[in-house]
Structures are given as structure tokens and as C-alpha cells.
Design a protein around this motif. Sequence first.
Motif, PDB file in Angstrom:
ATOM      1  N   ARG A 122       6.183  -0.995   8.391  1.00  0.00           N
ATOM      2  CA  ARG A 122       6.420  -0.558   7.484  1.00  0.00           C
ATOM      3  C   ARG A 122       5.497  -0.799   6.574  1.00  0.00           C
ATOM      4  O   ARG A 122       5.085  -0.080   5.643  1.00  0.00           O
ATOM      5  CB  ARG A 122       8.360  -0.946   7.405  1.00  0.00           C
ATOM      6  CG  ARG A 122       8.954  -0.137   8.123  1.00  0.00           C
ATOM      7  CD  ARG A 122      10.330   0.220   7.778  1.00  0.00           C
ATOM      8  NE  ARG A 122      11.508   0.609   9.064  1.00  0.00           N
ATOM      9  CZ  ARG A 122      12.847   0.688   8.719  1.00  0.00           C
ATOM     10  NH1 ARG A 122      12.968  -0.597   8.032  1.00  0.00           N
ATOM     11  NH2 ARG A 122      13.163   1.202   9.838  1.00  0.00           N
ATOM     12  N   ILE A 123       5.972  -2.516   6.111  1.00  0.00           N
ATOM     13  CA  ILE A 123       4.565  -2.420   4.789  1.00  0.00           C
ATOM     14  C   ILE A 123       3.514  -2.098   5.000  1.00  0.00           C
ATOM     15  O   ILE A 123       2.713  -1.164   3.951  1.00  0.00           O
ATOM     16  CB  ILE A 123       4.613  -3.564   4.284  1.00  0.00           C
ATOM     17  CG1 ILE A 123       6.278  -4.250   3.914  1.00  0.00           C
ATOM     18  CG2 ILE A 123       3.908  -3.947   3.168  1.00  0.00           C
ATOM     19  CD1 ILE A 123       6.616  -5.796   3.312  1.00  0.00           C
ATOM     20  N   ALA A 124       2.824  -2.340   5.809  1.00  0.00           N
ATOM     21  CA  ALA A 124       1.020  -1.628   6.240  1.00  0.00           C
ATOM     22  C   ALA A 124       0.723  -0.602   6.305  1.00  0.00           C
ATOM     23  O   ALA A 124      -0.021   0.281   5.817  1.00  0.00           O
ATOM     24  CB  ALA A 124       0.691  -3.055   7.619  1.00  0.00           C
ATOM     25  N   ALA A 125       2.194   0.293   6.623  1.00  0.00           N
ATOM     26  CA  ALA A 125       2.245   1.937   7.026  1.00  0.00           C
ATOM     27  C   ALA A 125       2.157   2.232   5.677  1.00  0.00           C
ATOM     28  O   ALA A 125       1.354   3.292   5.889  1.00  0.00           O
ATOM     29  CB  ALA A 125       2.714   2.070   7.908  1.00  0.00           C
ATOM     30  N   VAL A 126       3.154   1.722   5.385  1.00  0.00           N
ATOM     31  CA  VAL A 126       3.176   2.472   3.391  1.00  0.00           C
ATOM     32  C   VAL A 126       1.898   2.531   2.692  1.00  0.00           C
ATOM     33  O   VAL A 126       0.957   3.243   2.287  1.00  0.00           O
ATOM     34  CB  VAL A 126       4.633   1.770   2.945  1.00  0.00           C
ATOM     35  CG1 VAL A 126       4.900   2.528   1.653  1.00  0.00           C
ATOM     36  CG2 VAL A 126       5.348   2.104   3.675  1.00  0.00           C
ATOM     37  N   LYS A 127       1.379   1.233   3.139  1.00  0.00           N
ATOM     38  CA  LYS A 127      -0.091   0.422   2.287  1.00  0.00           C
ATOM     39  C   LYS A 127      -1.223   1.912   2.458  1.00  0.00           C
ATOM     40  O   LYS A 127      -2.026   2.256   1.567  1.00  0.00           O
ATOM     41  CB  LYS A 127      -0.420  -0.814   1.794  1.00  0.00           C
ATOM     42  CG  LYS A 127       0.829  -2.134   1.242  1.00  0.00           C
ATOM     43  CD  LYS A 127       0.765  -3.052   1.423  1.00  0.00           C
ATOM     44  CE  LYS A 127       1.151  -4.107   0.184  1.00  0.00           C
ATOM     45  NZ  LYS A 127       0.738  -4.910   0.367  1.00  0.00           N
ATOM     46  N   LYS A 128      -1.278   1.249   3.909  1.00  0.00           N
ATOM     47  CA  LYS A 128      -1.983   2.216   4.381  1.00  0.00           C
ATOM     48  C   LYS A 128      -2.120   3.610   4.086  1.00  0.00           C
ATOM     49  O   LYS A 128      -3.108   4.593   3.327  1.00  0.00           O
ATOM     50  CB  LYS A 128      -2.635   2.414   5.477  1.00  0.00           C
ATOM     51  CG  LYS A 128      -3.694   3.183   6.180  1.00  0.00           C
ATOM     52  CD  LYS A 128      -3.206   3.113   7.758  1.00  0.00           C
ATOM     53  CE  LYS A 128      -4.879   3.952   8.199  1.00  0.00           C
ATOM     54  NZ  LYS A 128      -4.863   3.150  10.105  1.00  0.00           N
ATOM     55  N   PHE A 129      -1.113   4.179   3.374  1.00  0.00           N
ATOM     56  CA  PHE A 129      -0.865   5.695   3.166  1.00  0.00           C
ATOM     57  C   PHE A 129      -1.630   5.582   1.835  1.00  0.00           C
ATOM     58  O   PHE A 129      -2.583   6.734   1.150  1.00  0.00           O
ATOM     59  CB  PHE A 129       0.631   6.105   3.306  1.00  0.00           C
ATOM     60  CG  PHE A 129       0.941   7.481   3.157  1.00  0.00           C
ATOM     61  CD1 PHE A 129       0.540   8.668   3.073  1.00  0.00           C
ATOM     62  CD2 PHE A 129       1.485   7.729   1.297  1.00  0.00           C
ATOM     63  CE1 PHE A 129       0.405   9.780   2.361  1.00  0.00           C
ATOM     64  CE2 PHE A 129       2.006   8.597   0.490  1.00  0.00           C
ATOM     65  CZ  PHE A 129       1.446   9.796   1.954  1.00  0.00           C
ATOM     66  N   ILE A 130      -0.970   5.260   1.050  1.00  0.00           N
ATOM     67  CA  ILE A 130      -1.555   4.751  -0.554  1.00  0.00           C
ATOM     68  C   ILE A 130      -2.641   4.795  -0.763  1.00  0.00           C
ATOM     69  O   ILE A 130      -2.981   5.528  -1.615  1.00  0.00           O
ATOM     70  CB  ILE A 130      -0.669   3.376  -1.004  1.00  0.00           C
ATOM     71  CG1 ILE A 130       1.130   4.045  -1.427  1.00  0.00           C
ATOM     72  CG2 ILE A 130      -0.873   3.225  -2.600  1.00  0.00           C
ATOM     73  CD1 ILE A 130       2.191   2.988  -1.639  1.00  0.00           C
ATOM     74  N   ARG A 131      -3.253   4.133   0.194  1.00  0.00           N
ATOM     75  CA  ARG A 131      -4.980   3.708  -0.209  1.00  0.00           C
ATOM     76  C   ARG A 131      -5.455   4.973   0.655  1.00  0.00           C
ATOM     77  O   ARG A 131      -6.901   5.137  -0.764  1.00  0.00           O
ATOM     78  CB  ARG A 131      -5.858   2.842   0.895  1.00  0.00           C
ATOM     79  CG  ARG A 131      -4.591   1.196   0.096  1.00  0.00           C
ATOM     80  CD  ARG A 131      -5.650   0.549   1.019  1.00  0.00           C
ATOM     81  NE  ARG A 131      -5.525  -0.150   2.060  1.00  0.00           N
ATOM     82  CZ  ARG A 131      -4.264  -0.692   3.318  1.00  0.00           C
ATOM     83  NH1 ARG A 131      -3.702  -1.392   2.368  1.00  0.00           N
ATOM     84  NH2 ARG A 131      -4.933  -0.831   4.681  1.00  0.00           N
ATOM     85  N   MET A 132      -4.969   5.961   0.663  1.00  0.00           N
ATOM     86  CA  MET A 132      -5.870   6.637   1.448  1.00  0.00           C
ATOM     87  C   MET A 132      -5.584   7.950   0.221  1.00  0.00           C
ATOM     88  O   MET A 132      -6.605   9.254   0.468  1.00  0.00           O
ATOM     89  CB  MET A 132      -5.014   7.301   2.885  1.00  0.00           C
ATOM     90  CG  MET A 132      -5.769   6.454   4.127  1.00  0.00           C
ATOM     91  SD  MET A 132      -4.803   7.073   6.037  1.00  0.00           S
ATOM     92  CE  MET A 132      -5.244   8.823   5.965  1.00  0.00           C
ATOM     93  N   ASN A 133      -4.656   8.244  -0.435  1.00  0.00           N
ATOM     94  CA  ASN A 133      -4.553   9.386  -0.839  1.00  0.00           C
ATOM     95  C   ASN A 133      -4.198   8.466  -2.921  1.00  0.00           C
ATOM     96  O   ASN A 133      -3.869   9.833  -3.048  1.00  0.00           O
ATOM     97  CB  ASN A 133      -2.777   9.365  -0.450  1.00  0.00           C
ATOM     98  CG  ASN A 133      -3.340  10.091   0.582  1.00  0.00           C
ATOM     99  OD1 ASN A 133      -3.512  11.149   0.737  1.00  0.00           O
ATOM    100  ND2 ASN A 133      -1.903   9.604   1.528  1.00  0.00           N
TER     101      ASN A 133
END
Length: 203
Positions: free
Chosen positions: A84-95
Amino acid sequence: MRIQFDRQLMGLDDQSMKRLEGLGDIRTHPMVRGLILPALCSWQEPDLGRDLPRLQPVFRSMMTALIGSLLEAPAEDSDMKPARIAAVKKFIRMNYRNPALDVDEVVAYSFLSRRALYYLFEDEALSVNKYIRTLRTVEALELFAEPGSWRRSLGNIAEASGFANLQAMRRALKETGLTLSELQDNPELARITSFGLRRVIGL
């Protein structure tokens, strides 16, 4: 695509393995398409071996979540947390360059409550708010460090970095101990500070 499950590592019994073997093609499963495949694609790097110790627990948690979903059995929260942390961080880095990105947007993406999202980040070096702000700060610092940055207005740098306005960028940069005038006069300070922040957020 072929996914192999280590039954001992994942704690799977004979019945669970038979159910998994009977599922057939799982490429269209939402968790495979939305979480696992994007993660695998982003990990295909020449120096992947260096990151394996960090990525293994993340991938294991993704597999635990997938198995729980396929078997319609909920996974333990502790098993899900790294994925979950990895997915959330990736979303933030993309946006993060989008000024509209805030905690509410992350909550909507993650399907977590605000409280659960904060809990997810409680053992991280940065809170979710701070993670977003730090990515924007790094972006601004790197723009200040570029040759010819003096040609850009401060408002333009703030906008390009994802800050809502110049005042928000000024406050974020102040947390690094630097002023806008110092960054404009000495791009090397921006470069050094950016490097330090990148290490904090794992970039």
C-alpha cells in the motif's frame, strides 16, 4: 505472464494451492493490472539487484494481497502495508506537480480513510503531507539549480513544482533554511539541498 507462488513462504495449504491452480489466467484481475504489473514494470532497471532487499518485502506484501483477493480471504493489515505504501508513494510521485494534489486526492486514490492513510505513514520518515511537500520542494530546488534559472519568474517555478502559489513555495523552502534570494544568487546551494532531500525521500 506467469506468477509462481512459494507456498511455504506464503503459508498456503494444499486446498489453497488447488484453488489457485484452477483460476487460470489472472491478468485481468484488478490487483494484477492496477498494482502488480505497474510495479514490476517500474522495477526493470539495470541496477535492480541493488534494490532487491528493499523491494522484496514490498513484492511479498503485494503477493499476499493478491492471494487474499483471489481466495476471497482478507490479508492481514501488516502484510498489506508495504504494498500500500509503495502504491501510494508512486501515485504521489506521478502527480505531485499538479497543484490540486492533496491528502484528499490521495485518500480517494487509495480507498483509505484519512485516518488510515495517516496510520499507514506513521512509521515512515515523512508524513503523507510532508512527502508531497518535499517532492515539490525538490522540484523547485532543481529548477533553481538549472543554468539560466534566473530567466524564470518565481511564480513560474512555484507553478512548475506543483505549489498552489508563491507563498506556499516560500514556506516550503524556508523549512530547508534557505531563502528565495539565496537560491537565486547561489544555484549550487539549491543543488546540494536537493540532493540531501532526495536521500530523505528515497529518490
